[in-house]
Design an enzyme around this catalytic site. Structure first.
Site, PDB file in Angstrom:
ATOM      1  N   HIS A 187       2.564  35.656 -14.894  1.00 45.96           N
ATOM      2  CA  HIS A 187       3.358  34.445 -14.684  1.00 45.96           C
ATOM      3  C   HIS A 187       4.694  34.854 -14.060  1.00 45.96           C
ATOM      4  O   HIS A 187       5.484  35.582 -14.665  1.00 45.96           O
ATOM      5  CB  HIS A 187       3.597  33.735 -16.015  1.00 45.96           C
ATOM      6  N   GLY A 198      10.201  35.629 -16.113  1.00 41.36           N
ATOM      7  CA  GLY A 198      11.089  34.971 -17.059  1.00 41.36           C
ATOM      8  C   GLY A 198      10.398  33.792 -17.701  1.00 41.36           C
ATOM      9  O   GLY A 198       9.313  33.376 -17.281  1.00 41.36           O
ATOM     10  N   SER A 216       9.410  29.989 -18.858  1.00 39.38           N
ATOM     11  CA  SER A 216       9.220  28.773 -18.082  1.00 39.38           C
ATOM     12  C   SER A 216      10.504  27.954 -18.073  1.00 39.38           C
ATOM     13  O   SER A 216      11.149  27.757 -19.107  1.00 39.38           O
ATOM     14  CB  SER A 216       8.077  27.958 -18.691  1.00 39.38           C
ATOM     15  N   GLY A 217      10.914  27.498 -16.880  1.00 37.86           N
ATOM     16  CA  GLY A 217      12.108  26.683 -16.747  1.00 37.86           C
ATOM     17  C   GLY A 217      13.390  27.448 -16.550  1.00 37.86           C
ATOM     18  O   GLY A 217      14.466  26.837 -16.457  1.00 37.86           O
ATOM     19  N   LYS A 219      12.933  30.416 -11.845  1.00 34.57           N
ATOM     20  CA  LYS A 219      12.309  31.420 -10.961  1.00 34.57           C
ATOM     21  C   LYS A 219      11.995  30.834  -9.585  1.00 34.57           C
ATOM     22  O   LYS A 219      12.332  31.425  -8.548  1.00 34.57           O
ATOM     23  CB  LYS A 219      11.016  31.950 -11.606  1.00 34.57           C
ATOM     24  N   SER A 220      11.339  29.668  -9.570  1.00 37.56           N
ATOM     25  CA  SER A 220      10.940  29.067  -8.292  1.00 37.56           C
ATOM     26  C   SER A 220      12.142  28.631  -7.473  1.00 37.56           C
ATOM     27  O   SER A 220      12.188  28.817  -6.253  1.00 37.56           O
ATOM     28  CB  SER A 220      10.005  27.874  -8.534  1.00 37.56           C
ATOM     29  N   ASP A 235       4.454  30.932  -9.328  1.00 38.01           N
ATOM     30  CA  ASP A 235       3.899  30.537 -10.619  1.00 38.01           C
ATOM     31  C   ASP A 235       2.897  31.551 -11.169  1.00 38.01           C
ATOM     32  O   ASP A 235       3.030  32.013 -12.294  1.00 38.01           O
ATOM     33  CB  ASP A 235       3.244  29.152 -10.535  1.00 38.01           C
TER      34      ASP A 235
END
Length: 319
Positions: A141, A156, A158-159, A162-163, A180
């Protein structure tokens, strides 16, 4: 279950092979091992350790020796070499295929391929291709980007952003490999390669906006199919109680597919420009690889300063 590569896919992807015999058979054959075998002792009749499940590659040396044998000996040898688990026979340099090999292959329903390339070259090409496609794969991930030609895996919770950080890096001229979910595999003892799952290729999810196509929005120069993972950047929410590395002496690592990859942890806090920090982290890592380590320079300068002060104190003490 062990992986396999369909012979028809190998034929299409490498684009250096030709079907000499058994075109209808290549759809039903598969390769399960990455090693290519050049039969040597087998041509003399020794089959105790014959790896029949490999592609059997015959070059100038093997064909020349086979031509020295009489008809009956060649027929016996090639009949033993042709087994039900043999993927195919491959003749390099477009050399003439011995009639006895052709007969044995027909009997056991084994295709014969040829190539105009040299034996050494085709051995290298096929081995590398098979290693990549037969390598065990796992998913991580995170987001994989290429910064100045170097693969950087951003991980890292979620939230954590990263994206969004990867999107800012793309706007700065870097390239997206996967968002993702990153599929990774071990190319060799020291190299890990990452790529995007086919369903997510060139796509990125931005919360509040949805799915965007990076290739359509930024052009083909903003994406890449795969890259070697040289550095892992771990993003984590700022913790005032945590003891973050400030001088660069600590060297953390993350194990991916039995290979240790250097890892840098970057705390996320409002006001921090993460894309620039990650860009600098990648540049600093490359500088260290080239022998320019700012932390070592700082250590030397600090040691020199301490030494100078010590000497000055000693001189004052003497006076």
């Amino acid at each position: 279950m062990p992986g396999k590569v369909e012979l028809s896919k190998l034929f299409e992807d490498t684009n250096v092979l030709h079907v000499y015999q058994g075109k209808e058979l290549i759809k039903n054959r598969a390769v399960t091992v990455s090693d290519i075998y050049r039969p040597g002792l087998e041509l003399t009749g020794y089959f105790d350790f014959y790896p029949s499940n490999r592609i059997q590659l015959l070059g100038r040396t093997e064909i020349s020796y086979a031509n020295m044998l009489d008809h009956e000996s060649r027929l016996e040898v090639f009949n033993k070499m042709a087994t039900s688990e043999t993927p195919c026979f491959l003749i390099s340099r477009s050399l003439p295929v011995p009639r006895e090999l052709s007969e044995a292959a027909v009997k056991k329903q084994i295709p014969i391929l040829t190539t105009p390339e040299s034996t050494t070259y085709i051995l290298s090409v096929l081995t590398q291709y098979l290693r990549e496609h037969l390598a065990e794969r796992t998913s991580i991930h995170g987001v994989l980007v290429e910064i100045n030609g170097m693969g950087v895996l951003i991980t890292g919770a979620s939230g954590v952003g990263k994206s969004e950080t990867a999107l800012a890096l793309i706007q700065r001229g870097h390239r997206l490999i996967a968002d993702d979910r990153v599929d990774v595999y071990q190319r060799d003892h020291d190299t890990i390669v990452g790529e995007a799952p086919k369903i997510l290729n060139h796509l990125m999810e931005i919360r509040g906006i949805g799915i965007i196509d990076i290739k359509d929005m930024f052009g083909v120069g903003a994406v890449k199919d795969h890259t070697e993972i040289k550095l892992v950047i771990k993003l984590e929410n700022w913790d005032p109680k945590a003891n973050y590395d400030r001088l660069g002496f600590d060297q953390d690592k993350r194990e991916i597919c039995n290979v240790e990859v250097p890892q840098v942890t970057i705390p996320v806090k409002v006001g921090r420009n993460l894309e620039i920090i990650i860009e600098i982290a990648a540049l600093n890592f490359r500088a260290k690889q080239m022998g320019f380590d700012a932390s070592i320079t700082f250590q030397k300068q600090l040691a020199n300063l301490i030494n100078q002060n010590t000497q000055a104190d000693e001189v004052k003490g003497e006076k």
